[in-house]
Design an enzyme around this catalytic site. Sequence first.
Site, PDB file in Angstrom:
ATOM      1  N   HIS A   2      -1.588   5.623   2.363  1.00 41.36           N
ATOM      2  CA  HIS A   2      -1.575   4.545   3.342  1.00 41.36           C
ATOM      3  C   HIS A   2      -1.968   5.115   4.712  1.00 41.36           C
ATOM      4  O   HIS A   2      -1.567   6.230   5.070  1.00 41.36           O
ATOM      5  CB  HIS A   2      -0.165   3.954   3.381  1.00 41.36           C
ATOM      6  CG  HIS A   2      -0.029   2.780   4.283  1.00 41.36           C
ATOM      7  ND1 HIS A   2      -0.847   1.674   4.192  1.00 41.36           N
ATOM      8  CD2 HIS A   2       0.828   2.530   5.300  1.00 41.36           C
ATOM      9  CE1 HIS A   2      -0.482   0.801   5.111  1.00 41.36           C
ATOM     10  NE2 HIS A   2       0.526   1.293   5.791  1.00 41.36           N
TER      11      HIS A   2
ATOM     12  N   CYS B   5       0.819  -1.227   0.000  1.00 41.68           N
ATOM     13  CA  CYS B   5       0.000   0.000   0.000  1.00 41.68           C
ATOM     14  C   CYS B   5       0.846   1.266   0.000  1.00 41.68           C
ATOM     15  O   CYS B   5       0.724   2.110  -0.883  1.00 41.68           O
ATOM     16  CB  CYS B   5      -0.889   0.057   1.243  1.00 41.68           C
ATOM     17  SG  CYS B   5      -2.004  -1.321   1.431  1.00 41.68           S
TER      18      CYS B   5
HETATM   19 CA   LIG Z   1      -3.148  -2.024  -0.704  1.00 51.44          CA
END
Ligand SMILES: [Ca+2]
Length: 485
Positions: free
Chosen positions: A148, A92
Amino acid sequence: MYQTSDSINRRKFLKLTAASMAVFTLPGGNSASQKRLSKKTMRPNILFIAIDDLNDWIGCLGGHPDVKTPNLDKLAHRGVLFTNAHCSAPACNPSRASLMTGILPSTSGVYHNPYPWRKSPVLSDAVTLPQHFMAHGYRVVGGGKIYHGAFPDPPSWQEYFPSQKKNKPDDPMPPNRPLNGIPKTAHFDWGPVDVSDKEMGDSKVADWAIGELSKKHDKPFFLGCGFFRPHLPWYVPKKYFEMYPLDKVTLPNVNENDLDDVPSIGRRMARPEGDHRKVTEHKQWRKAVQAYLASISFVDTCVGRVIGALDKSDYADNTVILLWGDHGWHLGEKLHWRKFALWEEATHAPLMIIVPSVTKQGGRCPRPVSFIDIYPTLIDVCGLSPKKELEGKSLLPLLKNPKARWQRPALTTHGRNNHSLRSEHWRYIRYSDGTEELYDHQKDELEWNNLANDPQYADIKKELAKWLPENNAPDVPRIRTKRKR
Ligand SMILES: [Ca+2]
Ligand SMILES: [Ca+2]
């Protein structure tokens, strides 16, 4: 004034937007002249939709035979679906940091999830994609997961839902966790939750985006809308599980000996003794696939609601739609689960782009493209000033002609100096110790047969290796987690 490009590709929009340019160079704009502008003379709006952990298991990409994604399929058909799009990093944080700054992990040193990306000396003052739009007079707002979770970036947004510090609304959690009976695996869990759609965090993000689309805007907007499912845990309402009766769920085609010809760094990424052993020992493989499919159909519904609202809004004809998943996901292929690897399942993810009056319906682009290309593409499409430090390439030529020539392979990096290059024909992986994998996608789309040690492919490897980054920046120091203290 903006620097305008003399690129032929860009002329169409520049023509459309010439009148608006003078207005948006003034800080705050000039509302009287803005009101005189018709919708068509404004720069296009951007609806920027991110989906977390969505691999190529959507109907239009053909990644799984059972999946039902009518809204994503319909959206893809409206413009260009990139069928060979890859993330810059299969996790991410590094994927999103790279996409949002236009800078590769190998340049920034942001390789893994716990790396605070603004601490990279290369990214500390980077102007992110939304910041660049803000500088060009756009109203720039976001909701849900775009960056993120641990590293939101308030300078990127004028407003955020639920807030600049907490980017993601909470999800309902079922009692008696874990539902799958696998102990001590935190959010590696799945099963139905007894709630209605509207109680889900992603539904709240969709509601917020729909609210934004119903407002009157006197400036063009950049609307970031980030959905969290199908990220773990796979808790979604029961009706989505019922779409996939367990006895009819198709499992991925897995070769039990697949890792035998994979170098040791690759085998460590797969970690077959970890998740894969747990899933098989607890007889959860089929249930996991069912839950991932259910989570995909849930998020498909959220996307459909937002697009439906756009179509009913004043902005239906003047909004660029760009939808991306941040990386792929393994569900047992190469005895691996999750992302965090350099094979097709982990790097390949959806990318679809709809640009009014540029893209044609039903476009499918097989060229290998990267999410690093998104930032320069949106700049190009909207005629914003170019930024020479960006490491991607504008996809506008492919939006106009999905079969146009395209030279470069898509680069994915996982950890310092571990790289994968995906061309239309090949995948070439080179790890930090010099070990390699090479797969022929025309004969072996499941990447079972590693050809890297066969001398007849030496020239192919050499050609692809030219695209490896020259620089492999040192790791940005990771944050200390509470557990380590
Ligand atoms: Ca992800
Ligand atoms: Ca193999």
